[in-house]
Design an enzyme around this catalytic site. Structure first.
Site, short mmCIF file in Angstrom:
data_model
loop_
_atom_site.label_atom_id
_atom_site.label_comp_id
_atom_site.label_asym_id
_atom_site.label_seq_id
_atom_site.Cartn_x
_atom_site.Cartn_y
_atom_site.Cartn_z
N CYS A 138 38.25 28.16 34.85
CA CYS A 138 39.48 29.14 34.71
C CYS A 138 40.77 28.46 34.55
O CYS A 138 41.18 27.35 34.75
CB CYS A 138 39.68 29.38 36.33
SG CYS A 138 41.00 30.31 36.71
N HIS A 172 41.79 29.44 43.87
CA HIS A 172 40.80 30.35 42.92
C HIS A 172 40.29 31.29 43.83
O HIS A 172 40.28 32.37 43.25
CB HIS A 172 39.70 29.70 41.97
CG HIS A 172 39.00 30.54 41.21
ND1 HIS A 172 39.67 30.77 40.02
CD2 HIS A 172 37.87 31.21 41.25
CE1 HIS A 172 38.52 31.43 39.15
NE2 HIS A 172 37.66 31.66 40.07
N ASN A 229 47.39 43.45 38.81
CA ASN A 229 46.25 44.14 38.83
C ASN A 229 45.14 43.30 39.45
O ASN A 229 45.09 42.12 39.48
CB ASN A 229 45.70 44.14 37.41
CG ASN A 229 46.59 45.11 36.56
OD1 ASN A 229 47.39 45.63 36.91
ND2 ASN A 229 46.64 44.61 35.04
N HIS A 270 41.19 34.85 39.42
CA HIS A 270 42.10 33.75 39.84
C HIS A 270 43.38 34.73 40.34
O HIS A 270 43.71 35.57 39.64
CB HIS A 270 42.66 32.90 39.13
CG HIS A 270 43.51 31.74 39.62
ND1 HIS A 270 42.75 30.63 39.95
CD2 HIS A 270 44.70 31.72 40.41
CE1 HIS A 270 43.80 29.60 40.49
NE2 HIS A 270 44.90 30.34 40.81
N HIS A 327 46.77 36.40 40.55
CA HIS A 327 47.77 36.17 39.63
C HIS A 327 48.31 37.58 39.34
O HIS A 327 47.77 38.68 39.49
CB HIS A 327 47.49 35.46 38.33
CG HIS A 327 46.51 36.34 37.45
ND1 HIS A 327 45.29 36.63 37.57
CD2 HIS A 327 46.85 37.03 36.31
CE1 HIS A 327 44.85 37.44 36.54
NE2 HIS A 327 45.87 37.58 35.87
N GLN A 384 51.40 39.44 36.74
CA GLN A 384 52.17 39.41 35.29
C GLN A 384 53.71 39.90 35.46
O GLN A 384 54.13 40.65 36.20
CB GLN A 384 51.42 40.25 34.10
CG GLN A 384 50.02 39.71 34.07
CD GLN A 384 49.18 40.55 33.07
OE1 GLN A 384 49.54 40.44 31.78
NE2 GLN A 384 48.18 41.50 33.48
ZN LIG Z 1 41.06 29.79 39.07
#
Ligand SMILES: [Zn+2]
Length: 363
Positions: free
Chosen positions: A73, A137, A177, A188, A190, A192
């Protein structure tokens, strides 16, 4: 809350910033050991004369990583076996420039060639960044502790201020998203941040409406009036606290859509007070839990911060978060088909008042 901010450069020159909750992390100790090629040539913007909108074209994004296993990842901390995007062995919140940007400030204007007289082309100047909410993760935004949500908000404030100051930026848009149903390519947790060189179509429409409302009401703010009306009606309010209200818009486009708005009109995340930032976390986490509880499984969603534009029309902006899902039943997704995709005319199968009631009763 952020107690230490450390900016480094990745091996291809991209910027990476650690936002640490403790002051003792020695981030400079972990350089990027990879030998990355220079970032790809960036996108161009093509003008669509039929609808007076700009479209970004970024061919290099086709090659980006798609759902890698967790030991490969790129958003996990680096290990002795695998060098990820984040060189350090751990982190709290980290932000870095996207390796496959939709917009970038590295573009060279002379590489852009015109197409026809009718279709002006301009460089996709701007910036796109990735925000990692946690080094875990298998976590998700909805399971973060409130203190971490505050750190993320502070990081978004930092990025909004810096990206708004870049030349040629029209609007800074942080979003998340979540779920492969939405098209997420990395599981993972996250988000943007896009710094757009042009005002996006939805913002253009909102500015037009806000301008018209101000003209007809002696300068009143449209979003403030909508929020006040929802607070009075109560029927679509899902949850609220001293500083924020979460409600389903009366004309929601999506099966499940909630907007979270601060009670005070502020232009963007940097303008939120300490108290407002602290009060955001428990309410947002509550709404995310309600989303996940609706069908007893993780909701795919899009979470989008609407901030004021950088230039003309900034005074019309009213910061709010738009959270929505394409899931309309346990085993059914809402697809943007003919009416929505071709005509931009939404048909919502779920009555917004019913959606609000289900969300209120979900926990
Ligand atoms: Zn990850």
């Amino acid at each position: 809350m952020i107690s230490q901010r450390t900016a480094i450069r990745l091996s291809d020159g991209r910027e990476l910033i650690y936002f640490d909750e403790t002051p003792d992390a020695d981030r400079a100790k972990w350089p990027d050991t990879r030998h990355l090629p220079p970032p790809p040539p960036t996108s161009q913007l093509r003008y669509d004369p039929l609808v007076d909108e700009w479209v970004a074209v970024a061919a290099h994004r086709q090659t980006r990583t798609f759902l890698p296993p967790s030991d490969k990842c790129p958003l996990c901390p680096s290990t002795p076996e695998f060098a990820s995007e984040i060189p350090a062995p751990d982190y709290d919140v980290v932000v870095f420039e996207n390796q496959f940007p939709s917009f970038s400030d590295r573009v060279k204007p002379d590489e852009i060639t015109a197409l026809t007289d009718m279709v002006p082309v301009r460089p996709g100047i701007g910036r796109t960044e990735v925000v990692c909410f946690t080094s875990d993760h298998n976590s998700s935004f909805g399971t973060l502790p409130p203190a971490r949500v505050r750190t993320v908000l502070d990081a978004l404030a930092d990025r909004t201020t810096e990206m708004s100051a870049l030349p040629g930026i029209a609007q800074v848009f942080p979003f998340e998203n979540r779920g492969i149903e939405i098209g997420v390519t990395l599981s993972h947790p996250h988000g943007q941040i896009y710094a757009y060189p042009t005002v996006p179509p939805r913002t253009e429409a909102m500015l037009r409406a806000a301008r018209k409302h101000a003209e007809h009401t002696g300068g009143r703010n449209l979003y403030a009036d909508v929020l006040a009306a929802e607070q009075k009606a109560q029927v679509r309010v899902v949850a609220s606290n001293e500083h924020w209200t979460a409600y389903v818009p009366a004309a929601a486009r999506w099966p499940y859509e909630v907007q979270l708005a601060p009670h005070r009109q502020v232009a963007d995340i940097p303008a939120l007070s300490d108290e407002e930032r602290d009060a955001f976390a428990p309410l947002y986490l509550d709404v995310l839990r309600r989303f996940d509880a609706l069908f007893g499984k993780p909701m795919p969603y899009i979470s989008a911060w609407h901030q004021a534009v950088v230039g003309e029309g900034r005074e019309l902006g009213y910061l709010h978060l738009q959270l929505f899902s394409i899931r309309r039943a346990a085993d059914k997704l809402k697809y943007l088909a003919g009416s929505e995709s071709a005509m931009g005319a939404f048909v919502n199968d779920i009555v917004p008042e019913a959606a609000a009631q289900r969300l209120r009763e979900a926990l």
